[in-house]
Scaffold this motif. Structure first.
Motif, PDB file in Angstrom:
ATOM      1  N   LEU A 118      38.124  31.335  48.153  1.00 20.28           N
ATOM      2  CA  LEU A 118      37.042  31.712  47.251  1.00 20.28           C
ATOM      3  C   LEU A 118      37.044  33.217  46.990  1.00 20.28           C
TER       4      LEU A 118
ATOM      5  N   SER B 233      33.078  40.280  45.979  1.00 18.48           N
ATOM      6  CA  SER B 233      34.321  39.618  46.380  1.00 18.48           C
ATOM      7  C   SER B 233      34.832  40.179  47.696  1.00 18.48           C
TER       8      SER B 233
ATOM      9  N   ILE C  49      38.536  37.167  39.229  1.00 21.18           N
ATOM     10  CA  ILE C  49      37.601  37.284  38.101  1.00 21.18           C
ATOM     11  C   ILE C  49      37.208  38.745  37.888  1.00 21.18           C
TER      12      ILE C  49
ATOM     13  N   ALA D 286      39.465  33.817  44.270  1.00 21.47           N
ATOM     14  CA  ALA D 286      38.965  33.471  42.941  1.00 21.47           C
ATOM     15  C   ALA D 286      38.019  34.555  42.423  1.00 21.47           C
ATOM     16  N   CYS D 287      37.105  34.996  43.290  1.00 14.84           N
ATOM     17  CA  CYS D 287      36.111  35.986  42.851  1.00 14.84           C
ATOM     18  C   CYS D 287      36.764  37.318  42.535  1.00 14.84           C
TER      19      CYS D 287
END
Lengths: 193, 344
Positions: free
Chosen positions: A109, A17, A116, A112-113
């Motif tokens: 993105l 990430s 997570i 988001a990563c």
């Protein structure tokens, strides 16, 4: 499932990430899109996350593969004591770091990563895992702390070929058959792929 | 120690040959698709809007297509075992090649990662360009609905956008769990996340079905406007409108969009449409009746194999001629569809 160490996976995710954040940030600042300063933030956050996550934590069981040259960052990360040892703190930190990057399309993105990864760290924290530094190897092991899986020498000899083959070998050898192969003195390293 | 070329050839030759073939396929596919979107006339207007982003996103998509098709094959263990054990694969060399199946799988996987990155970056730039370059003239082409529409809406509210985001998340989970360190220490994580490939393929099917970059064959029409009148004054009715249309197209760099031809059927003396501002029409004024057969031939030549719509508004004599010509054969394979309306 009970044996899984989630922290290791969270660590890989966080590192990835960080790289995604850096890439997105470069695209945003270089493209000079509106609100490009979010891109600059993204680069900074990405670098910070990469540095923090580079040293892999020690596994509870078995030996851990070190990343190349990680001992320098291990020394730095170790200094922060409970702040870096505790995975709850890491989970919250990553979640907070990911939020500003969500405002820009180029870096969303990365958000988001990292989110997570934060979730998986939370799971690891709930299961009582924590970050332990990998100490440099003692001279006895030849400095290869992470590489060799030292196992006890097997007490049984390796399995023998089936009876017919043994009889044939005995016949062709002509003399007394060899005893079971002598145990070796080289430690067994098993490469699991 | 020096490498024996015969040993090298035996051990590495076939493997490297296969790798070379695979690499060439990828490069060829990327290059061809890139050129198609860069130069293809049917993508001209969308290329104006999106530029390099369009070409990169499409070229990387075709490489991704190829690798996603290939990546599952080396993992068909039953098939590989069958090939290895049967008489169908006699040579040792081929059997050794089959041993490299996992390496090939990983190679395709890494390629998918890299080109996914390119594809996503290009589409993000496209989304931004759709929003910024929104124009009333190309409503059907633009995925955005208004200028400066939030590109995040494009990303999350369209089928390709949403499936794309989900695929990136799935890919992220699969890749981070596939590193050597994880496989060695926590094989379960690797195994379970890798089984997400099924979801990945479902999303991929949906992703390609929601293709919203139309091509522009509709917009690349050329309009032939042929007007036949008895005297010059009749043209003044619409001279203003025609000149305005001509100027507008000229400024938008589409001067060929409308091809205006005015015919004066009464041939006594040269008449000019009065007025400086009608200069564009003066140069398109012809004396005498139009030679329909020649006109049809010229239009057929410029639109080979296409379908041309003929719209006639006028007396029945012209209509009969045009109708007959529309049904006639031509050597260019062009079809003429005849439509008539009359207000008298």
């Amino acid at each position: 499932m009970g044996q899984i160490e989630w922290a290791m996976w969270a660590n890989e995710q966080a590192l990835a990430s960080g790289l995604i954040l850096i890439t997105g940030g470069i695209v945003a600042t270089a493209g000079q899109f509106t609100q490009w300063y979010f891109g600059a933030y993204s680069i900074a956050a990405g670098v910070f996350v990469c540095l923090l996550e580079y040293p892999r934590g020690k596994r509870a069981k078995g030996s851990t593969m070190e990343r190349c040259g990680q001992r320098y960052m291990t020394a730095v990360v170790k200094l922060f004591g409970p702040l870096t040892r505790n995975y709850y703190i890491r989970a919250v930190l990553h979640l907070l770091l990911s939020v500003p990057a969500g405002f820009l399309l180029a870096t969303i993105l990365g958000t988001a990563c990292l989110a997570i990864a934060s979730g998986i760290y939370l799971l690891a924290a709930v299961r009582g895992e924590q970050w332990t530094p990998i100490e440099p190897a003692s001279p006895r092991e030849g400095g290869m702390a992470g590489r060799a899986h030292h196992q006890h020498r097997p007490s049984n000899p390796p399995p023998r070929p089936p009876a017919e083959a043994r009889k044939k070998a005995r016949a062709t050898a002509g003399g007394s058959p060899r005893a079971a192969p002598r145990p070796t003195r080289v430690p067994v390293t098993d490469e699991v792929v | 120690m020096a490498v024996s070329w015969r040993s090298w050839l035996a051990n590495e030759g076939v493997k490297h040959l296969c790798l070379l073939i695979w690499l060439s396929l990828n490069i060829l596919l990327f290059w061809k698709t890139f050129l198609l979107y860069n130069q293809g006339p049917e993508y001209h207007y969308i290329h104006q809007m999106l530029g390099l982003g369009l070409c990169l996103s499409r070229a990387s998509a075709s490489v991704l297509n190829l690798n996603c098709s290939l990546i599952l094959l080396p993992m068909c263990r039953t098939l590989l075992a069958y090939l290895r054990g049967s008489q169908k694969v006699p040579s040792r060399r081929t059997r050794r090649l089959l041993d490299k199946s996992r390496t090939f799988h990983i190679t395709c996987g890494v390629t998918i990662c890299i080109f996914s990155g390119v594809h996503v970056a290009a589409h993000l730039v496209n989304a931004l360009n759709f929003s910024v370059n929104y124009s009333e003239d190309f409503l059907e082409l633009n995925a955005a609905r208004y200028r400066d529409e939030d590109p995040r809406r494009l990303l999350f509210m369209t089928v390709p956008g949403l499936t794309g985001v989900c695929m990136v998340v799935v890919l992220f989970l699969m890749i981070t769990a596939s590193t050597y360190a994880i496989r060695v220490s926590n094989y379960d994580i690797f195994w379970y996340t890798h089984n997400l490939f099924f979801i990945f393929y479902m999303l991929l099917m949906l992703h390609v079905s929601g293709d919203n970059y139309g091509n522009t064959t509709d917009i690349q029409l050329e309009l032939y406007f042929i007007w036949v009148c008895r005297d010059i004054q009749s043209f003044c009715w619409f001279a203003d409108l025609l000149c305005m249309l001509h100027n507008k197209l000229w400024h938008e760099n589409r001067p060929d969009y409308v091809n205006i031809q005015l015919y004066l059927s009464q041939t006594d003396g040269i008449q000019k449409i009065i007025g400086e501002k009608y200069h564009a029409l003066n140069s398109r004024l012809y004396i005498g009746r139009p030679r329909w057969k020649l006109l049809f031939d010229e239009i057929a030549k410029c639109n080979r194999g296409k379908t041309v719509g003929v719209f006639c508004c006028g007396p029945s004599s012209i209509s009969k001629t045009l109708h007959k010509l529309s049904n006639q054969n031509n050597s260019y394979g062009t079809r003429f569809e005849y439509n008539k309306e009359s207000f008298s």
